[in-house]
Design a protein around this motif. Structure first.
Motif, mmCIF file in Angstrom:
data_model
loop_
_atom_site.group_PDB
_atom_site.id
_atom_site.type_symbol
_atom_site.label_atom_id
_atom_site.label_comp_id
_atom_site.label_asym_id
_atom_site.label_seq_id
_atom_site.Cartn_x
_atom_site.Cartn_y
_atom_site.Cartn_z
ATOM 1 N N VAL A 6 0.852 -1.192 0.000
ATOM 2 C CA VAL A 6 0.000 0.000 0.000
ATOM 3 C C VAL A 6 0.886 1.239 0.000
ATOM 4 O O VAL A 6 1.787 1.357 0.835
ATOM 5 C CB VAL A 6 -0.936 0.033 1.227
ATOM 6 N N LYS B 246 -1.201 -3.177 -4.075
ATOM 7 C CA LYS B 246 -2.647 -3.366 -4.007
ATOM 8 C C LYS B 246 -3.406 -2.060 -4.176
ATOM 9 O O LYS B 246 -4.455 -2.026 -4.822
ATOM 10 C CB LYS B 246 -3.028 -4.009 -2.671
ATOM 11 N N SER B 247 -2.870 -0.980 -3.586
ATOM 12 C CA SER B 247 -3.651 0.261 -3.579
ATOM 13 C C SER B 247 -2.762 1.467 -3.325
ATOM 14 O O SER B 247 -1.644 1.355 -2.819
ATOM 15 C CB SER B 247 -4.742 0.198 -2.506
ATOM 16 N N TYR C 285 -3.384 5.368 -1.570
ATOM 17 C CA TYR C 285 -4.232 6.368 -0.914
ATOM 18 C C TYR C 285 -3.638 7.724 -1.235
ATOM 19 O O TYR C 285 -2.551 8.057 -0.776
ATOM 20 C CB TYR C 285 -4.270 6.125 0.592
ATOM 21 N N ILE D 44 -4.733 -1.158 -10.026
ATOM 22 C CA ILE D 44 -4.794 -1.230 -8.574
ATOM 23 C C ILE D 44 -5.977 -0.389 -8.105
ATOM 24 O O ILE D 44 -6.609 0.319 -8.895
ATOM 25 C CB ILE D 44 -3.498 -0.700 -7.919
ATOM 26 N N LEU D 45 -6.255 -0.441 -6.815
ATOM 27 C CA LEU D 45 -7.291 0.411 -6.245
ATOM 28 C C LEU D 45 -6.684 1.758 -5.870
ATOM 29 O O LEU D 45 -5.662 1.814 -5.183
ATOM 30 C CB LEU D 45 -7.899 -0.259 -5.012
ATOM 31 N N TRP D 46 -7.325 2.826 -6.328
ATOM 32 C CA TRP D 46 -6.932 4.186 -5.968
ATOM 33 C C TRP D 46 -8.009 4.799 -5.074
ATOM 34 O O TRP D 46 -9.198 4.664 -5.343
ATOM 35 C CB TRP D 46 -6.815 5.073 -7.198
ATOM 36 N N ASN E 172 -13.416 5.809 -5.016
ATOM 37 C CA ASN E 172 -13.610 4.773 -4.008
ATOM 38 C C ASN E 172 -13.863 5.367 -2.629
ATOM 39 O O ASN E 172 -14.150 4.645 -1.678
ATOM 40 C CB ASN E 172 -12.387 3.850 -3.945
ATOM 41 N N LEU F 246 -8.036 -0.713 1.483
ATOM 42 C CA LEU F 246 -6.733 -0.597 0.863
ATOM 43 C C LEU F 246 -6.021 -1.945 0.733
ATOM 44 O O LEU F 246 -5.269 -2.173 -0.231
ATOM 45 C CB LEU F 246 -5.855 0.368 1.651
#
Length: 313
Positions: A6, A70-71, A73, A112-114, A266, A310
């Motif tokens: 992360v 993965k993410s 932030y 990836i996740l944002w 998100n 996250l």
């Protein structure tokens, strides 16, 4: 070398990010926090051979690779707001502009996740765009006019706001423009031609509701003084207000989740008004909004929810 799961982009004194870091540590997650005001203390490179990022912080080396990441932030607005008449050295200007460009280029990490993607944040920060999306998904919105003159007005009072967050430097003091209640006569006589403003229907009585959406989880808080809603902008009397967790009607909750998704986000901090008829009116959404103050004042477990998102658990 530490493989990063992360990545957090923030500032050194950002308490919101502190909460998330504590939860990530509890989960024993390999995370890297990069503070925008401390970039000069890091060694950072991205090589086009693999489009991976290598970062050295002190004696630790980190690898940020889409294979493992993965993410991200991203705790920063996209529109950089500068205080007028503030002297900036060439070095400071170069630092801010070039590092901001570097951050935007982290969009190489696509799969990836944002929370939230800078491209999506750029769009979602715009107030007129927000109202259009909110109305399209079924939210009630106040009648709103964006203009640099006072058109024909029917009501006796209106709420006046800046179109974008407005900061000023007045006699070496920082100033911030709140929402204001204005009489129709005063508004029609005002000289507005130099900048567009937001003219919105005045709703009273009302109770302000702050909604924090994290993925599919929703945390709602009402803002009151002595159990009653605050007339006008509650931030003007913020030392006197109380925050209480509340449950939203299912339809309103689902609209909040859907709005965040429709904007490609998100996470979102949404401001609603609840009327005395139990109607919920959408005001705005902040894709980089604050929520740390709700952890203790309203006992909301937002940090845990954020960390879960996250690490995708």
């Amino acid at each position: 070398m530490i493989i990063v799961d992360v990545l957090l982009i923030s500032d050194k004194y950002d308490f919101t990010t502190d909460f998330v870091c504590i939860e990530l540590e509890r989960k024993e997650t390999n995370y890297l926090r990069l503070n925008r005001d401390e970039f000069h203390n890091y060694k950072i490179q991205i090589n086009s051979s693999y489009f991976e990022m290598l970062v050295t912080v002190g004696e630790n080396e980190y690898l940020v690779s889409e294979k493992h990441l993965k993410s991200i932030y991203f705790r920063a607005p996209i529109f950089l707001r500068e205080l007028p008449h503030t002297e900036k050295s060439l070095e400071n200007i170069l630092y801010k502009e070039q590092w901001m460009s570097f951050i935007r280029n982290l969009l190489i990490f696509e799969n990836i996740l944002w929370a939230n993607n800078p491209e999506k944040t750029y769009k979602a920060e715009n107030k007129i765009v927000q109202l259009k999306y909110a109305k399209n998904i079924g939210f009630t919105i106040p009648n709103t006019i964006f203009a640099n003159y006072a058109p024909k007005l029917q009501n006796e009072k209106y709420i006046i706001k800046s179109l974008d967050t407005a900061f000023f430097n007045i006699d070496e003091n920082e100033g911030f423009v709140y929402s204001n209640i204005i009489d129709k006569k005063e508004l029609q006589e005002a000289n507005l031609k130099w900048a567009p403003i937001t003219i919105q229907d005045y709703v009273s009585p009302k109770t302000d509701i702050r909604v924090t959406v994290v993925g599919n989880e929703v945390f709602a808080t009402d803002i009151t003084i002595n159990g009653k809603g605050v007339d006008g902008d509650w931030r003007i009397v913020k030392d006197d207000v109380k925050f209480n967790s509340v449950t939203l009607p299912t339809a309103v909750k689902n609209n909040c989740i859907e709005l965040v998704k429709q904007l490609g986000l998100n996470f979102g901090a949404i401001d609603l008004l609840k009327t005395d008829k139990n109607d919920y009116i959408f005001l705005e959404i902040n894709p980089t909004g604050e929520w740390a103050w709700l952890v203790h004042t309203a006992s909301q477990p937002i940090p845990k929810s954020f960390a879960n998102m996250l690490v995708m658990k």
